[in-house]
Scaffold this active site. Structure first.
Site, mmCIF file in Angstrom:
data_model
loop_
_atom_site.group_PDB
_atom_site.id
_atom_site.type_symbol
_atom_site.label_atom_id
_atom_site.label_comp_id
_atom_site.label_asym_id
_atom_site.label_seq_id
_atom_site.Cartn_x
_atom_site.Cartn_y
_atom_site.Cartn_z
ATOM 1 N N TYR A 1 0.842 -1.203 0.000
ATOM 2 C CA TYR A 1 0.000 0.000 0.000
ATOM 3 C C TYR A 1 0.878 1.255 0.000
ATOM 4 C CZ TYR A 1 -3.710 -3.136 1.880
ATOM 5 O OH TYR A 1 -4.604 -4.148 2.122
ATOM 6 N N HIS B 1 1.236 -11.236 1.338
ATOM 7 C CA HIS B 1 0.131 -10.507 0.714
ATOM 8 C C HIS B 1 -0.526 -11.274 -0.430
ATOM 9 C CE1 HIS B 1 -1.215 -6.084 -0.061
ATOM 10 N NE2 HIS B 1 -2.195 -6.921 -0.282
#
Ligand code: A2P
Length: 282
Positions: free
Chosen positions: A49, A107
């Site tokens: 992110y 992730h």
């Protein structure tokens, strides 16, 4: 804030604040600070992110003791493989400016996954990470990786909401007491979901908004949710879900909304190619 127990006996706050797509250098800082003020004690970020440093700064500036805040971050694909993952963990610790991370996830389920997992397992032994988990793992991918894991993941963070209930995956995860965590718990603002008849009726009955009904349903399903909002009123409302309870029939009525599909299929090879190509640093 209510908590759930994980398979390693540690506790995780049942609702966390999601920071996906909130930019660094200001917006994430403001959002996380506002979330902490609103009462959130669980913040979900990721190396991918690219906003870990704002999360860290907001936590520091909030004045709330580090031990009271549950931080989740995630390792990006570019840093998979044992050696790269060790460096990636250090980078997350540095950007977050903390000496341990509560929960660290792989992730995406591609590349040298088990090499990276080994580095996460070692970081647990070294006290740098308290719990480790996985994300976007389907039943197929779970079968591919599970035998190479010594420490079982505590969570699998996947797309989950009344339209996307992951029923098959949940059965398999339940065998290992791996709890689901919901990304897109509100369908990413999907109007068809937020204006659904069954949900609207329950919102009227309980004097709550549609988002609160959905988040309460997710809580009663035993799933951790990570709603995102930049609107302070909704941000506060999304954790104000512990003063009412849906009945068994109401739970079933929402269960009937499952479409068996989501917006992202990790088994699709084109996703693997696309995500493996996304670089977050040189
Ligand atoms: P906003 O930031 O204006 O509140 P998800 O967490 O599933 O990704 O959904 C996030 C989206 O849902 C955002 O567009 C957010 O908009 C909106 N949202 C967040 N909380 C609520 C709520 N309680 N009711 C309706 N929409 C919401």
């Amino acid at each position: 804030m209510k908590s759930f127990e994980l398979n390693n006996k540690q506790l995780i706050p049942a609702v966390g604040f999601g920071t996906f797509l909130i930019p660094n250098n200001g917006p994430t800082y403001d959002a996380v600070l506002a979330a902490l003020k609103a009462g959130y004690r669980h913040i979900d970020t990721a190396a991918g992110y690219m906003n870990e440093s704002d999360v860290g700064k907001a936590i520091k500036d909030s004045g709330i003791d580090r031990s009271e805040i549950y931080i989740t971050s995630k390792l990006w694909l570019q840093d998979y493989g044992y050696e790269n993952a060790k460096k990636g963990i250090e980078t997350s610790l540095r950007l977050l400016d903390v000496d341990y991370i509560d929960l660290y996830l792989l992730h995406q389920p591609y590349g040298d996954y088990l090499g990276a997992w080994k580095a996460l397992e070692e970081a647990v032994q070294e006290g740098k990470i308290r719990s480790i988990g996985i994300s976007n793992v389907t039943v197929n991918l779970w079968n591919k990786f599970k035998d190479g894991m010594t420490i079982m993941p505590v969570v699998n963070q996947v797309e989950f909401n009344p339209f996307t209930q992951q029923k098959e995956l949940r059965k398999v995860m339940d065998e290992h007491q791996i709890r689901l965590e919901a990304w897109y718990p509100l369908g990413h603002g999907n109007k068809d979901l937020l204006e659904n008849e069954i949900i609207s009726q329950l919102a009227q009955k309980y004097h709550k908004n549609a988002g609160q009904i959905i988040l309460r349903w997710i809580y009663q399903e035993g799933v951790i949710s990570l709603p995102k909002s930049t609107n302070p009123k909704r941000m506060k409302g999304n954790i104000d879900i512990f003063d009412f309870e849906l009945t068994e029939d109401e739970m079933k009525a929402i269960q009937s909304l499952d479409t068996g599909k989501g917006t992202h299929n990790p088994d699709d090879l084109s996703n693997e190619t696309r995500l493996m190509g996304l670089k977050i640093h040189d």
